[in-house]
Write a protein that holds these residues in place. Structure first.
Motif, PDB file in Angstrom:
ATOM      1  N   PHE A 182      -0.908  -2.176 -20.594  1.00  0.00           N
ATOM      2  CA  PHE A 182      -1.748  -3.155 -19.917  1.00  0.00           C
ATOM      3  C   PHE A 182      -0.939  -4.047 -18.980  1.00  0.00           C
ATOM      4  N   TYR A 183       0.289  -4.373 -19.360  1.00  0.00           N
ATOM      5  CA  TYR A 183       1.120  -5.167 -18.454  1.00  0.00           C
ATOM      6  C   TYR A 183       1.551  -4.352 -17.241  1.00  0.00           C
ATOM      7  N   GLY A 184       1.691  -3.049 -17.422  1.00  0.00           N
ATOM      8  CA  GLY A 184       1.973  -2.209 -16.267  1.00  0.00           C
ATOM      9  C   GLY A 184       0.835  -2.252 -15.264  1.00  0.00           C
ATOM     10  N   PHE A 185      -0.396  -2.224 -15.784  1.00  0.00           N
ATOM     11  CA  PHE A 185      -1.565  -2.318 -14.919  1.00  0.00           C
ATOM     12  C   PHE A 185      -1.631  -3.689 -14.239  1.00  0.00           C
ATOM     13  N   TYR A 186      -1.307  -4.722 -14.999  1.00  0.00           N
ATOM     14  CA  TYR A 186      -1.290  -6.097 -14.463  1.00  0.00           C
ATOM     15  C   TYR A 186      -0.299  -6.232 -13.312  1.00  0.00           C
ATOM     16  N   ASN A 187       0.884  -5.680 -13.496  1.00  0.00           N
ATOM     17  CA  ASN A 187       1.902  -5.773 -12.449  1.00  0.00           C
ATOM     18  C   ASN A 187       1.541  -4.941 -11.228  1.00  0.00           C
ATOM     19  N   MET A 188       0.883  -3.802 -11.445  1.00  0.00           N
ATOM     20  CA  MET A 188       0.447  -3.020 -10.303  1.00  0.00           C
ATOM     21  C   MET A 188      -0.589  -3.799  -9.486  1.00  0.00           C
ATOM     22  N   MET A 189      -1.510  -4.473 -10.167  1.00  0.00           N
ATOM     23  CA  MET A 189      -2.486  -5.303  -9.466  1.00  0.00           C
ATOM     24  C   MET A 189      -1.796  -6.422  -8.712  1.00  0.00           C
ATOM     25  N   GLY A 190      -0.755  -6.992  -9.319  1.00  0.00           N
ATOM     26  CA  GLY A 190      -0.018  -8.062  -8.658  1.00  0.00           C
ATOM     27  C   GLY A 190       0.660  -7.598  -7.388  1.00  0.00           C
ATOM     28  N   LYS A 191       1.162  -6.364  -7.399  1.00  0.00           N
ATOM     29  CA  LYS A 191       1.824  -5.861  -6.197  1.00  0.00           C
ATOM     30  C   LYS A 191       0.817  -5.550  -5.095  1.00  0.00           C
ATOM     31  N   PHE A 192      -0.339  -5.005  -5.469  1.00  0.00           N
ATOM     32  CA  PHE A 192      -1.383  -4.811  -4.464  1.00  0.00           C
ATOM     33  C   PHE A 192      -1.868  -6.152  -3.923  1.00  0.00           C
ATOM     34  N   ALA A 193      -1.787  -7.188  -4.784  1.00  0.00           N
ATOM     35  CA  ALA A 193      -2.199  -8.516  -4.344  1.00  0.00           C
ATOM     36  C   ALA A 193      -1.246  -9.105  -3.317  1.00  0.00           C
ATOM     37  N   ALA A 194      -0.059  -8.548  -3.200  1.00  0.00           N
ATOM     38  CA  ALA A 194       0.894  -9.049  -2.203  1.00  0.00           C
ATOM     39  C   ALA A 194       0.710  -8.359  -0.861  1.00  0.00           C
ATOM     40  N   VAL A 195      -0.300  -7.485  -0.754  1.00  0.00           N
ATOM     41  CA  VAL A 195      -0.516  -6.725   0.480  1.00  0.00           C
ATOM     42  C   VAL A 195      -1.512  -7.425   1.400  1.00  0.00           C
ATOM     43  N   LEU A 196      -2.673  -7.814   0.854  1.00  0.00           N
ATOM     44  CA  LEU A 196      -3.774  -8.288   1.684  1.00  0.00           C
ATOM     45  C   LEU A 196      -3.469  -9.592   2.407  1.00  0.00           C
ATOM     46  N   GLY A 197      -2.919 -10.575   1.696  1.00  0.00           N
ATOM     47  CA  GLY A 197      -2.708 -11.897   2.269  1.00  0.00           C
ATOM     48  C   GLY A 197      -1.821 -11.921   3.502  1.00  0.00           C
ATOM     49  N   PRO A 198      -0.561 -11.391   3.401  1.00  0.00           N
ATOM     50  CA  PRO A 198       0.294 -11.395   4.591  1.00  0.00           C
ATOM     51  C   PRO A 198      -0.308 -10.612   5.757  1.00  0.00           C
ATOM     52  N   LEU A 199      -0.959  -9.472   5.463  1.00  0.00           N
ATOM     53  CA  LEU A 199      -1.600  -8.713   6.537  1.00  0.00           C
ATOM     54  C   LEU A 199      -2.773  -9.495   7.133  1.00  0.00           C
ATOM     55  N   LEU A 200      -3.539 -10.168   6.279  1.00  0.00           N
ATOM     56  CA  LEU A 200      -4.667 -10.975   6.750  1.00  0.00           C
ATOM     57  C   LEU A 200      -4.181 -12.106   7.651  1.00  0.00           C
ATOM     58  N   MET A 201      -3.147 -12.803   7.216  1.00  0.00           N
ATOM     59  CA  MET A 201      -2.635 -13.929   7.993  1.00  0.00           C
ATOM     60  C   MET A 201      -1.980 -13.458   9.288  1.00  0.00           C
ATOM     61  N   GLY A 202      -1.176 -12.397   9.189  1.00  0.00           N
ATOM     62  CA  GLY A 202      -0.507 -11.884  10.378  1.00  0.00           C
ATOM     63  C   GLY A 202      -1.485 -11.342  11.401  1.00  0.00           C
ATOM     64  N   THR A 203      -2.484 -10.586  10.941  1.00  0.00           N
ATOM     65  CA  THR A 203      -3.471 -10.017  11.863  1.00  0.00           C
ATOM     66  C   THR A 203      -4.324 -11.106  12.496  1.00  0.00           C
ATOM     67  N   THR A 204      -4.716 -12.116  11.699  1.00  0.00           N
ATOM     68  CA  THR A 204      -5.509 -13.224  12.246  1.00  0.00           C
ATOM     69  C   THR A 204      -4.726 -13.969  13.320  1.00  0.00           C
ATOM     70  N   ALA A 205      -3.423 -14.180  13.071  1.00  0.00           N
ATOM     71  CA  ALA A 205      -2.588 -14.852  14.067  1.00  0.00           C
ATOM     72  C   ALA A 205      -2.499 -14.034  15.341  1.00  0.00           C
ATOM     73  N   LEU A 206      -2.388 -12.709  15.201  1.00  0.00           N
ATOM     74  CA  LEU A 206      -2.254 -11.843  16.376  1.00  0.00           C
ATOM     75  C   LEU A 206      -3.556 -11.802  17.174  1.00  0.00           C
ATOM     76  N   LEU A 207      -4.696 -11.737  16.478  1.00  0.00           N
ATOM     77  CA  LEU A 207      -5.986 -11.630  17.161  1.00  0.00           C
ATOM     78  C   LEU A 207      -6.408 -12.940  17.819  1.00  0.00           C
ATOM     79  N   THR A 208      -6.126 -14.051  17.155  1.00  0.00           N
ATOM     80  CA  THR A 208      -6.561 -15.344  17.678  1.00  0.00           C
ATOM     81  C   THR A 208      -5.494 -16.054  18.483  1.00  0.00           C
ATOM     82  N   GLY A 209      -4.225 -15.632  18.276  1.00  0.00           N
ATOM     83  CA  GLY A 209      -3.123 -16.340  18.933  1.00  0.00           C
ATOM     84  C   GLY A 209      -2.941 -17.741  18.397  1.00  0.00           C
ATOM     85  N   ASN A 210      -3.461 -18.010  17.197  1.00  0.00           N
ATOM     86  CA  ASN A 210      -3.442 -19.349  16.625  1.00  0.00           C
ATOM     87  C   ASN A 210      -3.021 -19.271  15.162  1.00  0.00           C
TER      88      ASN A 210
END
Length: 442
Positions: free
Chosen positions: A366-394
């Motif tokens: 179960f902790y292996g599953f927890y850590n896998m979810m944690g690593k996938f959780a490190a994907v969306l945020g930086p991509l969301l912030m970086g893409t938003t900055a690129l699209l809006t220039g802000n």
């Protein structure tokens, strides 16, 4: 004779385990949060505009996390079959420390080489945490899990703060340390992080839990069994609804935490704040984080880790809205102080609360599953912030986008509480029954 919980923190195995957080937090603070974003924007991508630099930094962070998340089932199976979590921790520590040191030798403008080395070092850091976190159930009894988990994060804040203080002094007064300039100080800091990481990891390498040795298996078989185990664990998790709901909540809010941790310095630079002020703000987070995380560990043991998680989510949500209108270094310090109070707490309480939900006899899976979810959780945020900055220039719009993750996480956590009957002991009992039912299908 009953051992005081406070004294138990200094048992050899517990202290050695916590000292590893002291060791690897040097990478999180000096490299990941402060000097690599600074060096990447000012030296490596000097010819690119700010939004493009933010985009590529977000891409590097997101892609490295995604790669590790995909590899996690394979690594987990390979380690489980030989009970080799400690050996894998050693390997990933080396994988992280060596590229960190090599960053010191990357020339100005060679941002691709810097990005690759940073991505590999990040894989070592996050991969090592996968095996480190799984040791918590072997190190601490369930009744002290909140306290020990908080102690580990608190030690990480203190260790990271001490080395960062030295590195900041090198950056501010390079001549005092025999360095030519501030850029050379940043390069030297990468080497100090690698050494700090390796040296203070030695106690856990010597005293960490090893368990009984099992027959080794080949890489291809480990890969196949890793994904079979992932499917089996997923079926077991689905049988207990509070675990599923908590993992969804954790995936959202911890993604927001990771994004702010990785991108805050880059955001401050985009606003035109002086690098020295940003570095001092990160130091504030580290030193405030040490006592605050210990306090939340005590709160989790005496009340409930859920109380700490909710407080932390609320603070992070407020921070994202506050950051949109931020213009001065003083305001950045206020934001840093707020983050310092809750950053370690939300990580420590999440780890220990999950430990209360899962069946004891299947904690590794179960902790292996927890850590896998944690690593996938490190994907969306930086991509969301970086893409938003690129699209809006802000960059201000980019930081606001992260607030969606905290809002979603809070809503799912409320649903989790209702499903679990607001009682961690009931969650534990239910999960044990679910684990027994799932175990009977093996």
């Amino acid at each position: 004779m009953k051992v005081s919980p406070r004294l138990a923190l200094f048992e050899k195995k517990v202290f050695a385990w916590a000292l590893y957080d002291w060791a690897n937090s040097a990478f999180a603070t000096t490299v990941m949060v402060v000097f690599f974003p600074l060096y990447f924007r000012q030296t490596m991508t000097a010819g690119l505009d700010g939004a493009t630099s933010t985009f590529w930094l977000g891409m590097v962070n997101g892609i490295s996390s995604f790669v590790l998340a995909v590899l996690a089932p394979w690594l987990g199976a390979l380690a489980d079959r030989g009970n080799a979590h400690l050996r894998f921790l050693i390997a990933f520590t080396v994988i992280g420390a060596i590229p960190t040191a090599l960053l010191a030798f990357v020339g100005p403008g060679d941002w691709i080489a810097a990005a690759v080395l940073f991505a590999i070092a990040s894989l070592g850091f996050w991969g090592g945490l996968t095996f480190y976190d799984s040791m918590l159930v072997q190190i601490a009894p369930r009744e002290r899990m909140d306290l020990v988990s908080g102690f580990g994060f608190a030690m990480g804040y203190l260790g990271g703060a001490l080395l960062l203080s030295l590195n900041v002094s090198m950056y501010a007064r390079p001549a005092l340390f025999g360095l030519a300039d501030a850029q050379m100080a940043i390069r030297a800091s990468f080497i100090t992080v690698a050494l700090w990481w390796l040296v203070f990891a030695i106690p856990l390498f010597r005293h960490g839990p090893r368990g009984a040795t099992r027959p080794a298996i080949g890489a291809l078989r480990a890969a196949r069994e890793g994904f079979v185990e992932l499917a089996r664990t997923f079926r077991a998790v689905r049988r207990y609804r509070p675990i599923v709901l908590f993992l969804l909540s954790y995936w959202l809010y911890i993604d927001g935490v990771n994004t702010i941790m990785k991108m805050s310095v880059d955001y401050g630079l985009a606003l035109g704040l002086p690098p020295g002020s940003l570095i001092m703000a990160i130091l504030m987070i580290q030193f405030i984080g040490f006592p605050a995380t210990l306090l939340f560990g005590w709160l989790g043991q005496r009340v409930s880790p859920l109380a700490g998680i909710f407080v932390a989510i609320g603070v992070y949500g407020a921070v994202t809205f506050y950051a949109v209108s931020m213009t001065t270094a003083g305001e950045f310090y206020v934001m840093a102080a707020a983050i310092g109070c809750v950053q370690g707490a939300i990580q420590a309480m999440s780890r220990s609360y999950y430990g209360r939900l899962i069946p004891v006899e299947r904690a590794g899976e179960f902790y292996g599953f927890y850590n896998m979810m944690g690593k996938f959780a490190a994907v969306l945020g930086p991509l969301l912030m970086g893409t938003t900055a690129l699209l809006t220039g802000n960059s201000r719009t980019a930081i606001l986008s992260v607030g969606v993750l905290f809002l979603g996480g809070a809503v799912m956590l409320v649903v989790t509480m209702r499903a679990a009957g607001r009682a961690p002991s009931a969650c534990q009992a239910g999960s044990v029954k679910a684990g027994q039912r799932a175990g009977s299908t093996r």
